[in-house]
Structures are given as structure tokens and as C-alpha cells.
Design an enzyme around this catalytic site. Structure first.
Site, PDB file in Angstrom:
ATOM      1  CB  SER A  56      45.076  88.144  42.749  1.00 12.77           C
ATOM      2  OG  SER A  56      44.772  89.183  41.833  1.00 12.77           O
TER       3      SER A  56
ATOM      4  CG  HIS B  88      46.241  84.294  44.772  1.00 10.55           C
ATOM      5  ND1 HIS B  88      46.049  85.203  45.782  1.00 10.55           N
ATOM      6  CD2 HIS B  88      47.005  84.919  43.830  1.00 10.55           C
ATOM      7  CE1 HIS B  88      46.653  86.330  45.468  1.00 10.55           C
ATOM      8  NE2 HIS B  88      47.242  86.184  44.302  1.00 10.55           N
TER       9      HIS B  88
ATOM     10  CD  GLU C 245      44.407  84.264  49.256  1.00 11.48           C
ATOM     11  OE1 GLU C 245      44.125  84.838  50.321  1.00 11.48           O
ATOM     12  OE2 GLU C 245      44.610  84.885  48.186  1.00 11.48           O
TER      13      GLU C 245
ATOM     14  CG  ASN D 184      45.445  90.889  46.039  1.00 13.05           C
ATOM     15  OD1 ASN D 184      46.529  91.315  46.390  1.00 13.05           O
ATOM     16  ND2 ASN D 184      45.292  90.215  44.916  1.00 13.05           N
TER      17      ASN D 184
END
Length: 285
Positions: free
Chosen positions: A122, A143, A155, A193
Site C-alpha cells: 500500500s 493494491h 489500485e 494512502n
């Protein structure tokens, strides 16, 4: 390699993310090999899968026979060599560069030359992870969001040497699992993130500084920004240790705007990691 060439999927790591990825791949018709370092972790992963499939059946999102067929497609193992005939392998181990590179070094030797290798990281660099393999053009980031069987997004992260065909396959594979994708360059935190960690940490600071109580901070953010849960509740669901690890990585790479909140560090030090331990900012049964 094209999507039609993918029959057997390997997953390294049977924890929350790994068993979730194994479940959705099996439910989409793929044969899956789920590997962890000890049998107790593999067994715990299957327990989570059984519970998750049971919830989907209870909600009429799967029939009992569909759930049973998905479960039967997953093979558990502690031997990485059992992934040697997989067409695509997704690594979902702890968020530690040394650990991930060690896994990819082993996969580079174990798997076939054409096997696509993906990491579920991540925050960590895809390029750095791929630097230890002899075919970095076949490495990319996939991800998945937590919980994998519920969340629709994946992702897709492009490393410095990720090949165009590998990237195309990553999007196609995720979509075949019923997910929607977006693409990010190999920058710290990618899209999710990079934006999410400061949001969570600021929510924790607001609580710690007495701006409002926990419930009011979460209620304010859900009602004020139309998100499904506020920062404190979300941190509990992600795992406070995971939030701290991600925040520390981003702090090191991008500076003080990603500095972890003091209360987050204190909670983790106390072992209150959120929903998975029964206590975080909130308490859970």
C-alpha cells in the site's frame, strides 16, 4: 501473457489481505494456491474465508453451492514451491521492504519466466521490490482494498520497469474479479494512502486535542463529507498498526505533513490495534 492464459493464481500470505484475495479469485473461477510460512496461519486464513463466504451466503450474494465451489478451489500450503505452476502470483505479506524483497527473490527462482508477479503493498516502492528479480517488466502493484471481498477498488501501480502487457493484464485480472481499477505511478503512498493517511492522522489529532469526542469527529466527517465512516472508525477497521506503518513510511519519504499522530503511536504501543484485537479507538465484541 493474456487474461485467458491465467488459470492458476498464487497468493503469498494468508492474513486478512491474502485470504481475501484468495477468496475473490476462487469465487471468480480461478484455482488458487494460498501460502504462508506456518500451517497455523494457513488454517486461520481458511477460517476467515469460511466466515466471509458464510456472510455472503446469508446476504444472498452467493448460493451455498457457489460458496462451496469457491472454497474447494483454494489449496493451502507452507511450501513456496507449490506456486511454481501459477500463472500469476500476488504477494500479500507484511509491509516490510526486506520481507517483500525476500519473497520476490524466492518467487523469481520458483516461478516460470512468464509468470506475472504482483505486490499488494500500500506504500512501498514497486520499483525497489522488483529490483531483486530477473524480470522486473513482469512485476506490478495490485493494491486491493480491505476487506477485499467487499471493497470494489484495486489500485494498479506502475513500477519503473513494469511492462505494458503486464500493466494491461493487471487491469484485466482485477476487473475479472469484479473490481474497478485506477492507475498510479510508483510514488510513495500511490493515490489512496497518500491522501488517506494525513486524513486519518488529523482526525486522531483532533480527538486527542479535544476538538470533539470520537463519535462526533466520525459523525461530522461522515455527514459532512459523505464518506461511509469517519477517520477513527476507519483506522480501527484498517488496523492501527497498519496505519502507523504506512504513516511512518510516508513520513520518511515525504516529510512532516505525514508525521504519525502521537495518540496513534501510543495505541499501537499498548497493543490496541483496532477491530482485530477487540479494542482500538472503539471496543468490539
Amino acid at each position: 501473457m493474456q487474461l485467458d492464459d491465467i488459470d492458476r493464481v498464487g497468493v503469498v500470505g494468508a492474513g486478512t489481505m491474502g485470504n481475501g484475495i484468495a477468496q475473490v479469485a476462487a469465487a471468480s473461477g480461478y484455482d488458487v494456491v494460498m501460502r504462508d510460512v506456518e500451517q497455523q496461519f494457513v488454517s486461520a486464513g481458511f477460517d476467515d474465508i469460511d466466515e466471509s463466504l458464510g456472510r455472503l451466503v446469508a446476504r444472498d450474494e452467493l448460493t451455498r453451492s457457489e460458496a462451496d465451489r469457491a472454497r474447494d478451489r483454494i489449496e493451502g500450503t507452507t511450501d513456496l514451491a507449490d506456486l511454481s505452476d501459477c500463472d500469476l502470483v500476488v504477494e500479500a505479506v507484511t509491509e516490510d521492504m526486506d520481507v517483500k524483497q525476500s519473497v520476490f527473490e524466492d518467487l523469481s527462482v520458483t516461478c516460470r519466466t512468464e509468470t506475472v508477479l504482483a505486490t499488494n503493498t500500500s506504500t512501498l516502492s514497486i520499483t525497489t521490490i522488483a529490483s531483486v528479480v530477473d524480470r522486473p517488466e513482469r512485476v506490478l502493484g495490485l493494491h486491493f482494498m480491505n476487506p477485499v471481498p467487499v471493497m470494489k477498488g484495486v489500485e494498479v501501480v506502475v513500477g519503473e520497469k513494469t511492462g505494458t502487457d503486464t500493466l494491461t493484464l493487471g487491469h484485466a485480472f482485477a476487473k475479472d474479479l469484479g473490481k474497478e481499477t485506477w492507475e498510479a505511478d510508483d510514488k510513495p503512498g500511490f493515490v489512496v494512502n497518500r491522501v488517506l493517511m494525513p486524513w486519518i492522522n488529523e482526525g486522531i489529532r483532533a480527538y486527542d486535542e479535544g476538538v470533539a469526542g470520537m463519535a462526533d469527529i466520525d459523525r461530522g466527517l461522515t455527514l459532512g463529507t459523505n464518506v461511509p465512516m469517519g477517520p477513527l472508525e476507519l483506522a480501527d477497521h484498517i488496523g492501527l498498526d497498519v496505519v502507523l506503518d504506512a504513516s511512518e513510511t510516508l513520513h520518511e519519504e515525504l516529510g512532516d505533513r505525514y508525521k504519525p499522530a502521537y495518540l496513534l503511536k501510543r495505541k499501537v504501543a499498548a497493543g490496541d490495534l483496532g477491530k482485530k484485537t477487540g479494542t482500538g479507538f472503539y471496543e468490539y465484541e
